[in-house]
Scaffold this active site. Structure first.
Site, PDB file in Angstrom:
ATOM      1  CE  LYS A 155      -3.390  -2.733  -0.098  1.00  0.00           C
ATOM      2  NZ  LYS A 155      -4.323  -3.351   0.727  1.00  0.00           N
TER       3      LYS A 155
HETATM    4  C1  LIG Z   1      -5.346  -4.439   1.349  1.00  0.00           C
HETATM    5  C2  LIG Z   1      -6.482  -4.112   1.614  1.00  0.00           C
HETATM    6  C3  LIG Z   1      -7.525  -4.695   2.457  1.00  0.00           C
HETATM    7  C4  LIG Z   1      -6.947  -5.417   3.900  1.00  0.00           C
HETATM    8  O1  LIG Z   1      -5.819  -4.714   4.328  1.00  0.00           O
HETATM    9  P1  LIG Z   1      -4.762  -5.524   5.171  1.00  0.00           P
HETATM   10  O2  LIG Z   1      -3.830  -4.503   5.886  1.00  0.00           O
HETATM   11  O3  LIG Z   1      -3.983  -6.513   4.294  1.00  0.00           O
HETATM   12  O4  LIG Z   1      -5.311  -6.418   6.205  1.00  0.00           O
HETATM   13  C5  LIG Z   1      -8.761  -4.493   2.444  1.00  0.00           C
HETATM   14  N1  LIG Z   1      -9.229  -4.279   1.481  1.00  0.00           N
HETATM   15  C6  LIG Z   1      -8.620  -3.777   0.388  1.00  0.00           C
HETATM   16  C7  LIG Z   1      -9.433  -3.203  -0.983  1.00  0.00           C
HETATM   17  C8  LIG Z   1      -7.227  -3.994   0.214  1.00  0.00           C
HETATM   18  O5  LIG Z   1      -6.805  -3.733  -0.991  1.00  0.00           O
END
Ligand SMILES: *Cc1c(COP(=O)(O)O)cnc(C)c1O
Length: 382
Positions: A183
């Site tokens: 991210k």
């Molecule tokens: C990455 C992601 C999540 C979950 O995040 P984590 O930190 O990996 O638990 C939820 N929704 C979307 C759309 C994502 O891309």
């Protein structure tokens, strides 16, 4: 051809980031300490939110966001074109996920499709800003107001994104972020809920900490030293100060990260816009797209063969996403419905590598591999 594998996403941690983490490790508080609030406040200042609740993942953020709404059964409408965590958060809370099809150009949930899925049992909408481009938030807000529904914005892709000139973070009742390494900024694992509602913030703070009301000691008078109350059924979803320190340091670099992501997106646009076999992402005029993902759709070329051709050339392409209703666990629920746009998008989509630490040469390697793979496919067909 490249001799090293180029992943689709990767973190960028520098020596300053590491120093901030080491300072915390040498200090007194490695969890539930002062860095947590500092990070929550910094994210709130950046996104224009009021209360931040840091947790150990974006998934946990979604889970407690839904729990805090105290819905007591019913349905939540969401997109099938997302990571499974979005829909799982609905199931964790004993609610029914109802999927609504997406828009062809943005891959975001289609407000017209949301309208078709509303029933007397609908309680909320969770929308996902796919790839870093905000949804049609105004239209979704209108539907929510009309039917008295809660809104949760899964902004895992959209830290720093803007809609009508305003940053994502205060449009929905609760906005959730993820700090997973792919991210925009990372804390290793981590996430945050942002809300403007103090009641929801208080509940989410309890829910990340077993459901314990930490302020109970104030009311219990002389027994303050040992007394606390359990008000809701929560879990241990706490973030550590080690993570928060990394997050704070990374947040200071976010605008540079976004600028670099945008540069690479521009380079892809310039190099690929004349290829008739690829459809490039569409960006709406009223948004700031922050390019968590750069996805193309292939036309007249078999996606799976294209994918293999790219991987053979050491390009770490990916597919975002396998529609959630296709997974065997979700098929158990017999969510009888068809999603023509999601189906067609899924059959053509490919994610190209895109992360701030990538060089222009890396991106040009991707472009060359795309040209070669398409040419190879066309030779096969002749
Ligand atoms: C990455 C992601 C999540 C979950 O995040 P984590 O930190 O990996 O638990 C939820 N929704 C979307 C759309 C994502 O891309």
């Amino acid at each position: 051809m490249r001799d090293t594998f180029l992943p689709y996403g990767h973190q960028w941690i520098d020596d300053k980031d590491i120093e901030r983490v080491v300072e915390v490790l040498k200090g007194d508080w490695i969890t539930t300490g002062p860095k947590i609030k500092e990070f929550e406040d910094a994210i709130c200042r950046y996104v224009g939110g009021k209360y931040g609740v840091a947790v150990n993942s974006g998934t946990s953020a979604l889970d407690i966001a839904v729990t805090a709404l105290e819905l007591d059964g019913g349905e939540i409408i969401t997109t099938p074109f997302t990571f499974v965590a979005t829909a799982n958060a609905i199931l964790y809370n004993g609610l029914k996920p109802v999927f609504a099809d997406i828009q062809r150009d943005t891959c975001n949930i289609d407000p017209e499709e949301i309208r078709k899925k509303i029933t007397p049992k609908t309680r909320a909408i969770i929308y996902v800003d796919y790839a870093g481009q905000p949804c049609d938030i105004k239209e979704i807000r209108e539907i929510a107001d009309e039917h008295e529904l809660f809104l949760i914005e899964d902004a895992a892709h959209a830290l720093g994104a803007e809609y009508d000139g305003k940053r994502v973070g205060s449009f929905a009742d609760i906005t959730t972020f993820s700090f997973h390494p792919v991210k925009h900024i990372t804390t290793g694992e981590g996430g945050m809920c942002v809300t403007g509602n103090d009641g929801l913030a208080e509940k989410m703070r309890m829910l990340r900490n077993h459901g314990i009301d930490k302020d109970a000691h104030k009311r219990f008078g002389p027994s303050a030293s040992w007394s606390y109350d359990l008000k809701m059924l929560g879990r241990n979803y706490r973030m550590t100060d080690i993570q928060a320190a990394l997050g704070l340091s990374q947040l200071g670099r976010l605008e540079d990260f976004i600028a670099r992501r945008s540069e690479i997106a521009k380079l892809y646009y310039k190099e690929l816009s004349n290829l008739s076999e690829v459809v490039l992402p569409h960006v709406k005029p009223n948004v700031r797209h922050v390019w968590h993902l750069y996805t193309i759709q292939v036309e007249g070329v078999d996606r799976d063969r294209f994918f293999t051709g790219m991987r053979t050339r050491n390009i770490g392409v990916n597919v975002h996403y396998i529609p959630v209703y296709k997974f065997s666990y979700y098929r158990n629920f017999k969510l009888e419905a068809v999603f023509p746009v999601t189906e067609q998008t899924f059959s053509r989509i490919v994610t190209l590598p895109l992360f701030p630490k990538m060089t222009d040469v890396d991106a040009l390697n991707v472009v060359t591999a795309i040209r070669e793979t398409i040419r190879e496919e066309q030779m096969e067909l002749k």
